[in-house]
Design a protein around this motif. Sequence first.
Motif, PDB file in Angstrom:
ATOM      1  N   PRO A  61       0.854  -1.200   0.000  1.00  0.00           N
ATOM      2  CA  PRO A  61       0.000   0.000   0.000  1.00  0.00           C
ATOM      3  C   PRO A  61       0.888   1.248   0.000  1.00  0.00           C
ATOM      4  N   HIS A  62       0.426   2.331  -0.601  1.00  0.00           N
ATOM      5  CA  HIS A  62      -0.931   2.595  -1.058  1.00  0.00           C
ATOM      6  C   HIS A  62      -1.137   2.245  -2.526  1.00  0.00           C
ATOM      7  N   ASN A  63      -0.136   1.673  -3.154  1.00  0.00           N
ATOM      8  CA  ASN A  63      -0.300   1.217  -4.525  1.00  0.00           C
ATOM      9  C   ASN A  63      -1.474   0.240  -4.580  1.00  0.00           C
ATOM     10  N   GLY A  64      -2.244   0.342  -5.665  1.00  0.00           N
ATOM     11  CA  GLY A  64      -3.359  -0.579  -5.825  1.00  0.00           C
ATOM     12  C   GLY A  64      -4.616  -0.217  -5.072  1.00  0.00           C
ATOM     13  N   VAL A  65      -4.663   0.964  -4.490  1.00  0.00           N
ATOM     14  CA  VAL A  65      -5.853   1.346  -3.708  1.00  0.00           C
ATOM     15  C   VAL A  65      -7.114   1.332  -4.576  1.00  0.00           C
ATOM     16  N   ASP A  66      -6.970   1.572  -5.878  1.00  0.00           N
ATOM     17  CA  ASP A  66      -8.113   1.554  -6.790  1.00  0.00           C
ATOM     18  C   ASP A  66      -8.117   0.324  -7.694  1.00  0.00           C
ATOM     19  N   TYR A  67      -7.201  -0.583  -7.464  1.00  0.00           N
ATOM     20  CA  TYR A  67      -7.189  -1.840  -8.203  1.00  0.00           C
ATOM     21  C   TYR A  67      -8.317  -2.721  -7.667  1.00  0.00           C
ATOM     22  N   PRO A  68      -8.926  -3.587  -8.496  1.00  0.00           N
ATOM     23  CA  PRO A  68      -9.993  -4.455  -7.991  1.00  0.00           C
ATOM     24  C   PRO A  68      -9.593  -5.168  -6.703  1.00  0.00           C
ATOM     25  N   GLY A  69     -10.395  -4.977  -5.679  1.00  0.00           N
ATOM     26  CA  GLY A  69     -10.083  -5.550  -4.376  1.00  0.00           C
ATOM     27  C   GLY A  69      -9.131  -4.703  -3.545  1.00  0.00           C
ATOM     28  N   GLY A  70      -8.713  -3.545  -4.078  1.00  0.00           N
ATOM     29  CA  GLY A  70      -7.789  -2.674  -3.355  1.00  0.00           C
ATOM     30  C   GLY A  70      -6.433  -3.302  -3.118  1.00  0.00           C
ATOM     31  N   LYS A  71      -6.011  -4.144  -4.044  1.00  0.00           N
ATOM     32  CA  LYS A  71      -4.805  -4.950  -3.850  1.00  0.00           C
ATOM     33  C   LYS A  71      -3.595  -4.327  -4.529  1.00  0.00           C
ATOM     34  N   ASN A  78      -2.056   3.717  -8.650  1.00  0.00           N
ATOM     35  CA  ASN A  78      -3.149   3.543  -7.698  1.00  0.00           C
ATOM     36  C   ASN A  78      -4.124   2.470  -8.162  1.00  0.00           C
ATOM     37  N   GLY A  79      -4.021   2.069  -9.435  1.00  0.00           N
ATOM     38  CA  GLY A  79      -4.912   1.039  -9.962  1.00  0.00           C
ATOM     39  C   GLY A  79      -4.284   0.336 -11.139  1.00  0.00           C
ATOM     40  N   LEU A  80      -4.977   0.370 -12.278  1.00  0.00           N
ATOM     41  CA  LEU A  80      -4.462  -0.234 -13.496  1.00  0.00           C
ATOM     42  C   LEU A  80      -3.415   0.676 -14.133  1.00  0.00           C
ATOM     43  N   ASN A  81      -2.558   0.078 -14.972  1.00  0.00           N
ATOM     44  CA  ASN A  81      -1.598   0.896 -15.704  1.00  0.00           C
ATOM     45  C   ASN A  81      -1.828   0.751 -17.211  1.00  0.00           C
ATOM     46  N   SER A  82      -0.948   1.312 -18.003  1.00  0.00           N
ATOM     47  CA  SER A  82      -1.157   1.355 -19.449  1.00  0.00           C
ATOM     48  C   SER A  82      -1.206  -0.025 -20.080  1.00  0.00           C
ATOM     49  N   ALA A  83      -0.446  -0.975 -19.539  1.00  0.00           N
ATOM     50  CA  ALA A  83      -0.489  -2.343 -20.065  1.00  0.00           C
ATOM     51  C   ALA A  83      -1.889  -2.919 -19.927  1.00  0.00           C
ATOM     52  N   ASP A  84      -2.527  -2.668 -18.792  1.00  0.00           N
ATOM     53  CA  ASP A  84      -3.877  -3.171 -18.547  1.00  0.00           C
ATOM     54  C   ASP A  84      -4.889  -2.554 -19.498  1.00  0.00           C
ATOM     55  N   PHE A  85      -4.804  -1.253 -19.682  1.00  0.00           N
ATOM     56  CA  PHE A  85      -5.781  -0.569 -20.532  1.00  0.00           C
ATOM     57  C   PHE A  85      -5.607  -0.951 -21.996  1.00  0.00           C
ATOM     58  N   LEU A  86      -4.373  -1.154 -22.430  1.00  0.00           N
ATOM     59  CA  LEU A  86      -4.173  -1.599 -23.806  1.00  0.00           C
ATOM     60  C   LEU A  86      -4.743  -3.000 -24.000  1.00  0.00           C
ATOM     61  N   ALA A  87      -4.521  -3.881 -23.037  1.00  0.00           N
ATOM     62  CA  ALA A  87      -5.079  -5.230 -23.127  1.00  0.00           C
ATOM     63  C   ALA A  87      -6.602  -5.176 -23.229  1.00  0.00           C
ATOM     64  N   GLN A  88      -7.217  -4.282 -22.473  1.00  0.00           N
ATOM     65  CA  GLN A  88      -8.675  -4.111 -22.548  1.00  0.00           C
ATOM     66  C   GLN A  88      -9.098  -3.663 -23.950  1.00  0.00           C
ATOM     67  N   LYS A  89      -8.376  -2.698 -24.510  1.00  0.00           N
ATOM     68  CA  LYS A  89      -8.691  -2.201 -25.844  1.00  0.00           C
ATOM     69  C   LYS A  89      -8.634  -3.329 -26.880  1.00  0.00           C
ATOM     70  N   LEU A  90      -7.718  -4.251 -26.672  1.00  0.00           N
ATOM     71  CA  LEU A  90      -7.508  -5.329 -27.630  1.00  0.00           C
ATOM     72  C   LEU A  90      -8.453  -6.501 -27.410  1.00  0.00           C
ATOM     73  N   GLY A  91      -9.300  -6.391 -26.384  1.00  0.00           N
ATOM     74  CA  GLY A  91     -10.294  -7.427 -26.149  1.00  0.00           C
ATOM     75  C   GLY A  91      -9.861  -8.562 -25.255  1.00  0.00           C
ATOM     76  N   PHE A  92      -8.713  -8.420 -24.583  1.00  0.00           N
ATOM     77  CA  PHE A  92      -8.267  -9.463 -23.654  1.00  0.00           C
ATOM     78  C   PHE A  92      -9.044  -9.365 -22.347  1.00  0.00           C
ATOM     79  N   THR A  93      -9.253 -10.485 -21.699  1.00  0.00           N
ATOM     80  CA  THR A  93      -9.974 -10.484 -20.423  1.00  0.00           C
ATOM     81  C   THR A  93      -9.092 -10.009 -19.278  1.00  0.00           C
ATOM     82  N   GLY A  94      -7.804  -9.975 -19.472  1.00  0.00           N
ATOM     83  CA  GLY A  94      -6.874  -9.472 -18.468  1.00  0.00           C
ATOM     84  C   GLY A  94      -5.537  -9.205 -19.127  1.00  0.00           C
ATOM     85  N   SER A  95      -4.628  -8.590 -18.392  1.00  0.00           N
ATOM     86  CA  SER A  95      -3.294  -8.313 -18.928  1.00  0.00           C
ATOM     87  C   SER A  95      -2.505  -9.602 -19.113  1.00  0.00           C
ATOM     88  N   PRO A  96      -1.599  -9.624 -20.088  1.00  0.00           N
ATOM     89  CA  PRO A  96      -0.670 -10.748 -20.170  1.00  0.00           C
ATOM     90  C   PRO A  96       0.102 -10.875 -18.850  1.00  0.00           C
TER      91      PRO A  96
END
Length: 367
Positions: A61-71, A78-96
């Motif tokens: 903490p406090h990293n991940g305070v806005d990540y699912p589950g606050g983890k 504080n939550g997701l980063n650019s790798a996560d958002f790009l994976a979402q754009k590409l239709g992946f269910t989660g980051s590699p």
Amino acid sequence: MEDIKELMLSRTWRIAFIIAALYVDAQNAQVVPALFIFGDSLVDVGNNNHIRLSLLKANFPHNGVDYPGGKATGRFSNGLNSADFLAQKLGFTGSPPPYLSLQGQANINSSIVKGVNFASGGAGILDENSGGSLSTNKQVEYYSTVYGNLVAQLGSAEAEKLVAKSLFLVVIGSNDLFGFFKSNSKLPAKYTPQQYTDLLISTFKGQLERIYNLGARKIATVGVGAIGCCPSQRSQKNKTGDCVEEENNMARNFNAGLKSLLSSQLTPNLQGLTYAFCNTYGVVSSYFQNPSVYGFKDVVNACCGAGKLNGRVACLPVVKYCSNRGEYLFWDLYHPTQIASQMLVDAFYEGSADQVSPINVKQLIST
């Protein structure tokens, strides 16, 4: 007759529902077979958690305070980063998954077929700038191992086909520039700023060529941002709290060198290579110039930290963090907030030529 009409109507609704469902599935479908990510803390999703001697970790903490589950997962956010958002754009269910998390797993082959994240907080283009992190050379070495596993699993032709259609994201260079400006750095005694930039570009050239030789054909390269405007640099190197222009000059020169490398050296000589250069510097500069237009109220201070501009002490469990994180550009001394990362990916994915060139990422994956 009424029964027939009702039956036809119900069938029409069912067909409409099926078409709508298929449309939604198509919208959310995975648009590339795999996503491979190389880089530093901006896209690290947990590799450094597995480097025992590394001090550059974010799994607290406090990293991940806005990540699912606050983890806190090891993301410098504080939550997701650019790798996560790009994976979402590409239709992946989660980051590699982070590469180091796969070591020793029995089902590693099923994991790597959709991509792997090799990024490591603190990584640099040069090995000497990577400390206890996975340097770019080491990341490419690990990718070579993954490619070999894909060949063994799928056969040479199918592995080559999968990789050629996949997207490769490369986010690197900031730590090399920070290294030049450290107070105890020996680099300025060895190189002029231009010589150092040239060294970085020539070294990066070899690394991109190795990725290409291992099948990569669609590469999204992310330029360095305005590093002199990070809270750490503003607070420590400028009494007024303004951006450090010397550092920003080098960032601009590095980006110019990278664009030239891609357009004038790599693309003409590497058959089938296509790329998108993501202009982080330009996009983030627009946030500094007109913060309210983009929904920001603070583009100077870090949300989490302590000292001047919250830029003297890292985001440790003992410090406080802001409640209005969606209005901050910076999460900590160096890294963007979750919302800023999302906005950057939005700009690079479907942005205009001033944001990403010669084509955007959406166009890149369609080539």
